[in-house]
Scaffold this active site. Structure first.
Site, PDB file in Angstrom:
ATOM      1  N   LYS A  86     -31.001  35.397  83.976  1.00 19.50           N
ATOM      2  CA  LYS A  86     -30.569  35.090  82.611  1.00 19.50           C
ATOM      3  C   LYS A  86     -30.903  33.643  82.275  1.00 19.50           C
ATOM      4  O   LYS A  86     -30.479  32.714  82.986  1.00 19.50           O
ATOM      5  CB  LYS A  86     -29.055  35.239  82.512  1.00 19.50           C
TER       6      LYS A  86
HETATM    7  C1  E4P Z   1     -23.293  39.350  78.890  1.00 21.60           C
HETATM    8  O1  E4P Z   1     -24.237  39.364  79.634  1.00 21.60           O
HETATM    9  C2  E4P Z   1     -22.190  38.390  78.970  1.00 21.60           C
HETATM   10  O2  E4P Z   1     -21.874  38.169  80.321  1.00 21.60           O
HETATM   11  C3  E4P Z   1     -20.917  38.886  78.318  1.00 21.60           C
HETATM   12  O3  E4P Z   1     -21.108  40.102  77.621  1.00 21.60           O
HETATM   13  C4  E4P Z   1     -20.125  37.853  77.612  1.00 21.60           C
HETATM   14  O4  E4P Z   1     -18.955  38.446  77.092  1.00 21.60           O
HETATM   15  P1  E4P Z   1     -17.709  37.605  76.554  1.00 21.60           P
HETATM   16  O5  E4P Z   1     -18.057  37.075  75.212  1.00 21.60           O
HETATM   17  O6  E4P Z   1     -16.597  38.616  76.496  1.00 21.60           O
HETATM   18  O7  E4P Z   1     -17.466  36.516  77.559  1.00 21.60           O
END
Ligand code: E4P
Length: 221
Positions: A86
């Protein structure tokens, strides 16, 4: 639509994996930090997750300069074949995506909040593009509408990128993402477990079992 679990908790991952419907896992620095107990480092945690799950496992860099992002990405990619790195959707992240893809490293472009960012992520060659719906809703804007626009941009030009609906907070987010033909949705454990629940299923199951048990002798069962 592929279903991913958004967690670094091994117990949650193996529980949902046992259902046979889990296609992958997304982690982020916060989720890994939540599991930190000083016994296993983050690479061990990711290695165990990658061995448990057959599909893509996302792991995020914490650098913000292209070269250091790339060096982290190479390191993460060594952990297992199913790692997707990522990168945040910033200029350095776009450059890192382009370079990492040229090296065969698979990329999930994260912290995406607009169709404009989606277009750039797709052009840079990201495998997954992750719009964060819940966080858009949190600032009193329409996360689902943004998701629809991101999907439209990718489909209009047949980019090979897959849209990964992220930051989902409840089952209807998942249903709406599926209706919009999102390629993937990632969600926390509690949202995943809510997907299967329906009171009529529980009531119906109890009645079937009770009726069967009451007539067991007559049925010769
Ligand atoms: C996605 O890859 C992220 O890790 C995640 O969906 C973030 O979610 P949040 O906004 O609930 O922290």
């Amino acid at each position: 639509m592929k279903l991913f679990l958004d967690t670094a908790n091994f117990k949650e991952i193996s529980e949902i994996n046992a259902w046979g419907v889990l296609d992958g896992v997304t982690t982020n620095p916060t989720l890994l930090a939540n599991e930190a107990d000083g016994k296993k480092d983050y690479k061990q945690m990711l290695k165990e997750i990658c061995a448990e799950v057959e599909g893509a496992v996302s792991a995020e860099v914490v650098s913000t300069e292209t070269e250091s992002m790339l060096s982290e990405a190479r390191d993460l990619a060594q952990i297992a074949e199913n790692i997707y790195v990522k990168f945040p959707c910033i200029p350095a992240g776009l450059a890192a995506t382009k370079a990492a893809r040229a090296e065969g490293i698979r990329v999930n472009m994260t912290l995406v909040f607009s169709p404009a960012q989606t277009l750039l992520a797709a052009k840079a060659g990201a495998n997954f593009i992750s719009p964060f719906l819940g966080r858009i809703d949190d600032v009193a804007s329409g996360g689902m509408d943004i998701l629809a626009q991101c999907i439209e941009v990718v489909k209009n030009y047949d980019f090979p990128s897959e849209v990964l609906a992220s930051s989902l907070r409840h089952p209807m987010h998942v249903v709406e993402a599926a209706r919009l033909e999102s390629d993937i949705a990632t969600m926390p454990f509690d949202v995943f477990t809510k997907l299967v629940k329906h009171p009529l299923t529980d009531i119906g199951l109890k009645r079937f079992i009770d009726d069967w048990n009451n007539a067991r002798e007559a049925l010769g069962a």
